[in-house]
Design an enzyme around this catalytic site. Structure first.
Site, PDB file in Angstrom:
ATOM      1  N   ALA A  68      -5.210   4.075   0.762  1.00  0.00           N
ATOM      2  CA  ALA A  68      -4.926   2.693   0.404  1.00  0.00           C
ATOM      3  C   ALA A  68      -4.860   1.778   1.621  1.00  0.00           C
ATOM      4  CB  ALA A  68      -3.618   2.626  -0.377  1.00  0.00           C
ATOM      5  N   LYS A 113      13.762  -0.967   3.128  1.00  0.00           N
ATOM      6  CA  LYS A 113      12.933  -2.163   2.953  1.00  0.00           C
ATOM      7  C   LYS A 113      13.792  -3.347   2.537  1.00  0.00           C
ATOM      8  CE  LYS A 113       8.563  -3.161   3.324  1.00  0.00           C
ATOM      9  NZ  LYS A 113       7.486  -2.612   2.510  1.00  0.00           N
ATOM     10  N   ALA A 149      -9.171   7.133   4.583  1.00  0.00           N
ATOM     11  CA  ALA A 149      -9.797   6.375   3.497  1.00  0.00           C
ATOM     12  C   ALA A 149      -8.830   6.191   2.333  1.00  0.00           C
ATOM     13  CB  ALA A 149     -11.072   7.075   3.037  1.00  0.00           C
ATOM     14  N   ASN A 178       1.767   7.898  11.640  1.00  0.00           N
ATOM     15  CA  ASN A 178       3.190   7.961  12.005  1.00  0.00           C
ATOM     16  C   ASN A 178       3.816   9.267  11.525  1.00  0.00           C
ATOM     17  OD1 ASN A 178       4.455   5.988  13.549  1.00  0.00           O
ATOM     18  ND2 ASN A 178       4.326   4.472  11.911  1.00  0.00           N
ATOM     19  N   ASN A 187       4.486  -3.281   9.747  1.00  0.00           N
ATOM     20  CA  ASN A 187       4.494  -4.173   8.587  1.00  0.00           C
ATOM     21  C   ASN A 187       5.612  -5.209   8.619  1.00  0.00           C
ATOM     22  OD1 ASN A 187       2.614  -2.289   7.843  1.00  0.00           O
ATOM     23  ND2 ASN A 187       3.444  -1.925   5.808  1.00  0.00           N
ATOM     24  N   TYR A 243      31.351 -16.931 -16.068  1.00  0.00           N
ATOM     25  CA  TYR A 243      31.010 -16.160 -17.261  1.00  0.00           C
ATOM     26  C   TYR A 243      31.320 -17.015 -18.496  1.00  0.00           C
ATOM     27  CZ  TYR A 243      29.887 -11.926 -19.821  1.00  0.00           C
ATOM     28  OH  TYR A 243      29.292 -11.027 -20.648  1.00  0.00           O
ATOM     29  N   GLU A 292       5.698  -0.054  -3.145  1.00  0.00           N
ATOM     30  CA  GLU A 292       5.838   0.715  -1.902  1.00  0.00           C
ATOM     31  C   GLU A 292       5.645   2.201  -2.168  1.00  0.00           C
ATOM     32  OE1 GLU A 292       6.843   0.362   2.285  1.00  0.00           O
ATOM     33  OE2 GLU A 292       6.553  -1.137   0.737  1.00  0.00           O
ATOM     34  N   ASP A 293       4.993   2.871  -1.217  1.00  0.00           N
ATOM     35  CA  ASP A 293       4.901   4.337  -1.202  1.00  0.00           C
ATOM     36  C   ASP A 293       4.361   4.911  -2.507  1.00  0.00           C
ATOM     37  OD1 ASP A 293       5.842   4.179   1.332  1.00  0.00           O
ATOM     38  OD2 ASP A 293       7.746   5.172   0.979  1.00  0.00           O
ATOM     39  N   ASP A 345       2.101  -1.308   1.549  1.00  0.00           N
ATOM     40  CA  ASP A 345       1.377  -0.258   2.279  1.00  0.00           C
ATOM     41  C   ASP A 345      -0.084  -0.629   2.457  1.00  0.00           C
ATOM     42  OD1 ASP A 345       3.586   1.589   2.475  1.00  0.00           O
ATOM     43  OD2 ASP A 345       3.349   1.918   0.338  1.00  0.00           O
TER      44      ASP A 345
END
Length: 415
Positions: free
Chosen positions: A196, A93, A194, A285, A317, A38, A135-136, A161
């Protein structure tokens, strides 16, 4: 199921809440250590970075960090439960990034009212990190968000995704069709879903050689065709000029089915209509579009994949995203482009054809052998070769396509 539920809750709560923590990489034991960490020592790298921003990769952890960011609008199969509810997934993740590729990932949950607010928030913090993993996030907003952030950020932005699912699906589909004696360029595909992930999967397969006119995509209203006026610009990419309107119409004679929709939407009667030696990836899933037991009972010539770990051919994934980011970070890539994604597809597909190490087989209870074939079209997530194979392929593709911040790889990189 109640037992699994309690186990999962206990896993997340004990011995400390959550799945990640911060660890130090430098000593902090003496007054000199603190002076270097620091004030006053920290001023020296500050001056260097102010003069040369790329020196952030030399003097900070930027080059080994990824932000895992969500707004919680499409959490797993649970839907729009909000940013805070997405935190366990984003922490998960981060755990996978660290475990599989030694990348330090930080989960960030964003509360916002508009797409622009979300984009502005992420853009404002992006330079802190070496990469951004979205994500999501529900469709179609996810397309708009990713496009805007790719244009506005100087670090790679990757909606897993979409693209993670697409890369692994393409690798598995290419191998499964090969085993079935079929060519990607000639195969007919039915895609149920249909959103993503579905659009990204079929886009990736087209980039790998599938013919767009051989793709039939379905949403809740049936086949997406050119005479429909109720589809957005992303679905319109797969509007087929056809008179076929139902699943039964399009699945007759189809070579491959990809499901990214919901449970039990594909019947035994449906797959009985498919061409000889079909491929079915039912990836909803936790419950697939058709149960593997029923599918195999109906079609003995079938290759089946799901998103589940308790059946062969798990489309997961985790086979790609840690390693794609590893390669991208190591060459300071400004983006993850198509060349890098396709390189990952082929690296994963090729790895499945190599002999499987005993250590990988030993990690799976009740399995005595694994080899390229109907029950093994993709490598297993626990395969340690994924890191060097995929990361190296992605890093080389980044350099060759001109998006890397360094000109060449060290000779011994990932060898």
């Amino acid at each position: 199921m109640a037992d699994i539920r309690q186990q999962a809750l206990d896993y997340h709560e004990f011995p400390v809440p959550g799945k990640t923590a911060v660890s130090l990489t430098k000593p902090a034991e003496t007054s000199l250590d603190l002076a270097l960490a620091y004030s006053p020592g920290v001023a020296e790298p500050v001056r260097e970075i102010a003069t040369q921003p790329d020196d952030a990769y030399r003097y900070t952890n930027k080059g080994n960090t990824v932000a895992v960011i969500s707004n919680g609008t499409a959490i797993l199969g649970l839907g729009n439960l909000g940013p805070l509810a997405s935190k366990p997934v984003m922490e998960g993740k981060a755990l996978l990034f660290k475990h599989f590729a030694n990348i330090d990932a930080t989960d960030i949950e964003v509360k916002h009212k508009t797409v622009d607010e979300f984009v502005n928030t992420v853009e404002a913090i992006a330079d802190t990190f070496g990469g951004i993993n979205l994500e999501d996030i529900k469709a179609p907003e996810c397309f708009e968000i990713e496009k805007a952030l790719i244009e506005r950020c100087s670090v790679p932005v990757f909606h897993d995704d979409q693209h993670g699912t697409a890369i692994v699906t393409a690798a598995g589909m290419i191998n499964a069709l090969e085993i079935q004696g079929k060519k990607l360029e000639e195969a007919t595909f039915v895609c149920m879903g249909a959103g993503a992930a579905a659009i990204a999967c079929m886009t990736m397969l087209v980039k790998c050689g599938a013919q767009r006119e051989n793709v039939y995509m379905l949403d809740r209203k049936g086949v997406i065709h050119t005479r429909r006026d109720d589809i957005n610009e992303y679905k319109a990419l797969f509007a087929n000029n056809t008179d076929k309107r139902t699943l039964q119409d399009v699945i007759k004679g189809a070579d491959a089915f990809l499901g990214l929709s919901g449970p039990d939407l594909l019947s035994a009667e449906d797959i009985a209509l498919m061409a000889d030696n079909p491929v079915v990836f039912a990836c909803s899933n936790p419950d697939p579009e058709i149960k593997p037991e029923l599918a195999h009972e109906t079609r003995k010539d079938l290759i089946m994949g799901t998103g589940r770990s308790d059946y062969p051919n798990q489309v997961n994934n985790v086979l790609c995203f840690p390693f794609i980011f590893r390669g991208a970070l190591d060459v300071r890539a400004a983006q993850i482009n198509d060349e890098m994604k396709i390189a990952a597809v082929h690296a994963i597909a090729d790895l499945a054809k190599e002999p499987v190490p005993e250590s990988v087989i030993a990690a799976y209870e009740g399995v005595d052998a694994m080899s390229f074939g109907a029950d093994y079209v993709l490598p297993k997530p626990m395969d340690p070769r994924l890191l060097p194979k995929v990361a190296r392929a992605v890093a080389l593709a980044a350099i060759e396509s001109g998006v890397a911040g360094i000109g060449e790889l060290p000779e011994d990189y990932m060898l």
